[in-house]
Design an enzyme around this catalytic site. Structure first.
Site, PDB file in Angstrom:
ATOM      1  N   HIS A   1      -0.552   4.815   1.454  1.00 23.10           N
ATOM      2  CA  HIS A   1      -1.024   3.722   0.604  1.00 23.10           C
ATOM      3  C   HIS A   1      -1.820   2.663   1.365  1.00 23.10           C
ATOM      4  O   HIS A   1      -1.503   1.475   1.280  1.00 23.10           O
ATOM      5  CB  HIS A   1       0.168   3.051  -0.090  1.00 23.10           C
ATOM      6  CG  HIS A   1       1.024   3.976  -0.890  1.00 23.10           C
ATOM      7  ND1 HIS A   1       2.315   3.669  -1.273  1.00 23.10           N
ATOM      8  CD2 HIS A   1       0.778   5.204  -1.387  1.00 23.10           C
ATOM      9  CE1 HIS A   1       2.821   4.673  -1.963  1.00 23.10           C
ATOM     10  NE2 HIS A   1       1.927   5.616  -2.038  1.00 23.10           N
ATOM     11  N   PRO A   2      -2.880   3.016   2.104  1.00 24.98           N
ATOM     12  CA  PRO A   2      -3.690   1.974   2.735  1.00 24.98           C
ATOM     13  C   PRO A   2      -4.351   1.097   1.673  1.00 24.98           C
ATOM     14  O   PRO A   2      -4.819   1.601   0.648  1.00 24.98           O
ATOM     15  CB  PRO A   2      -4.719   2.768   3.545  1.00 24.98           C
ATOM     16  CG  PRO A   2      -4.771   4.114   2.898  1.00 24.98           C
ATOM     17  CD  PRO A   2      -3.389   4.367   2.376  1.00 24.98           C
TER      18      PRO A   2
END
Length: 512
Positions: free
Chosen positions: A449-450
């Site tokens: 989840h950048p």
């Protein structure tokens, strides 16, 4: 292109189709990236009659070519062949790098943005339109398009059933996930791409729909720079590179509008190479640093069987309650070696011989935006280290995961650390978890989840992009991916990205 023709395969121009050393193209809008943000904006703009061109750096891999082998999939479908990591090397950051982007390789989990997160965005970043009332129509639209529904009883695999019983003993709230999948085949191979096309990724939904409205899609095409003149974008330039790494052609696109949707690592890198944007481009990076907490049970669990993700604990989701989520996930034997220290020789053989008895929990924390993405002229750097502010939350999530395993009947819980540590009973938790320190190379962390590296806000003093997704100070340049998120979400971000991409597309259309 007719819908019938698209049904025979997504029309993608690949490196093997390019015969000229110089490719020159034109479009009303060029979109960089074909994942959640790129695909949604492509469809929404193409169906309104704009000439749309989508450029994807990764290859086009049709679902029929997926192997359901995770090690092989890391090589073919993921950024940096699955080895993208932070500067310290203790956080693996996994992103899709293929047509459809990360939506092809995610776990299908679909959350709306929590209301308390939207409240924070309005309060701290002047995003007055980020209300449930404004966004709910977007959430409803993408949920309908992507067949998002709550897991049925048959989609709660053995590992999730165990955890549900454990949560009940502890008195914790636990819920079935919502997922973007139609009639899940329960193979558990989501992270390697859905061979049966039941996962409603961009590869089988928004991209073919965009193509049906005339959008063109080019794979193997890496954008190096956004072109501009006097503060107004004029297009992009890049390279066509085949799967062996050989450069096939230079590409130049003339377009009055550019949408960057390359993801929270690549989007700021492209802007930095283009020398566009303010000092906040690349800063404020967050990623939900996660741990996979595995445990051994007395009876076989077969964690690779059934739906990959079934249930989650939301007891601690709100920051005042801890600010973390526990997600029960399946895994294969290859992943088991990544999440803990299995030892070598006989200990390793013993660990793997008991693989069918294992189950796992993924921890997600609401990390603060302390990271930075940068380009030094030759390569990117992801400078992210778990902050001292977030370490207590990380340990609280770990402790809760251990307690849940033990309540569910686990005999031994393996800590996701670089030294071999395990907990066998509740009374050991405090002493063993207390051995961990917030230092590099101590924990085994991973992120799918950048986010947050070009955050949205009303004031250029604390944001890179304005409330409509436009880069501050540049006309015609939009961002429509997880880079926009002003803070981390706590929950899986794909639905938030779909909704914001649709929101940005509507603002672009309104100004066209």
């Amino acid at each position: 292109m007719s819908v019938q023709a698209i049904a025979r395969g997504l029309p993608v121009v690949q490196a093997s189709d390019v015969t000229s050393a110089q490719l020159t193209l034109k479009a009303d809008v060029v979109i960089v990236g074909s994942g959640a943000g790129g695909a949604v904006t492509a469809y929404e703009l193409a169906r309104q009659g704009l000439e749309v061109l989508v450029l994807e750096a990764g290859p086009y891999v049709p679902s029929t070519a997926f192997t359901e082998d995770f090690a092989d999939s890391l090589e073919t479908l993921y950024e940096d062949h699955g080895s993208q990591s932070n500067k310290d090397g203790d956080l693996l950051i996994l992103q899709g790098r293929c047509v459809g982007g990360s939506t092809v390789v995610n776990g299908c989990v679909a959350f709306r943005t929590p209301d308390f997160i939207l409240e924070e965005w309005r309060r701290d970043f002047g995003l007055a339109e980020m209300t449930p009332e404004t966004l709910n129509p977007y959430f409803e639209r993408v949920e309908k398009h992507l067949s998002i529904s709550t897991n049925g009883p048959h989609e709660i695999a053995r590992h999730s059933q165990l955890m549900m019983a454990g949560a009940q003993k502890l008195g914790w709230s636990m819920k079935p996930f919502q997922r973007n999948v139609r009639e899940c085949a329960l193979t558990g191979h989501c992270l390697s791409g859905c061979k049966t096309d039941r996962k409603q990724s961009m590869l089988v939904t928004y991209l073919p729909w965009a193509a049906a409205h005339g959008a063109r899609i080019h794979s193997d095409t890496r954008v190096n720079r956004v072109l501009s003149d006097n503060g107004r974008v004029t297009g992009v330039e890049g390279e066509v590179i085949d799967r062996t790494g050989h450069k096939v052609a230079d590409v130049r696109v003339e377009a009055p509008r550019v949408i960057l949707a390359a993801g929270a690592v690549q989007t700021p890198v492209i802007l930095q190479r283009s020398e566009l944007g303010n000092k906040h481009v690349g800063r404020h990076f967050a990623c939900h640093p996660s741990m996979y907490v595995g445990a051994r049970y007395p009876e076989p669990v077969y964690p690779w069987r059934g739906a990959l993700l079934g249930t989650y604990v939301d007891e601690f989701m709100h920051p005042k309650d801890g600010g973390f989520v526990l997600e029960v996930g399946g895994l294969g034997v290859a992943e088991m070696c990544l999440i803990t220290e299995p030892g070598t020789g006989k200990p390793y053989i013993d660990y793997m011989q008991h693989a069918r008895f294992n189950a796992g929990i993924v921890t997600l924390i609401h990390d603060h935006n302390v990271g930075e993405i940068s380009w030094n002229g030759e390569y990117k750097t992801i400078d992210y280290r778990l902050s001292d502010q977030d370490f207590p939350s990380m340990m609280a999530a770990l402790t809760a995961a251990i307690r849940l395993h033990l309540a569910a009947g686990a005999e031994e819980v393996f800590l996701p650390a670089t030294e071999r540590l395990a907990v066998r009973q509740e009374s050991e938790i405090e002493a063993i978890v207390g051995q961990l320190r917030n230092r590099p190379q101590a924990l085994r962390m991973v992120s799918y989840h950048p986010q947050g590296s070009c955050r949205m806000g009303a004031d250029p003093a604390n944001s890179a992009v304005d409330p409509h997704g436009r880069l501050h100070g540049v006309v015609g340049l939009y961002v429509a991916d997880a880079s926009l998120l002003p803070t981390s979400l706590i929950v899986n971000p794909q639905v938030t990205v779909y909704a914001l991409a649709n929101y940005v597309a509507d603002r672009l259309l309104a100004s066209a």
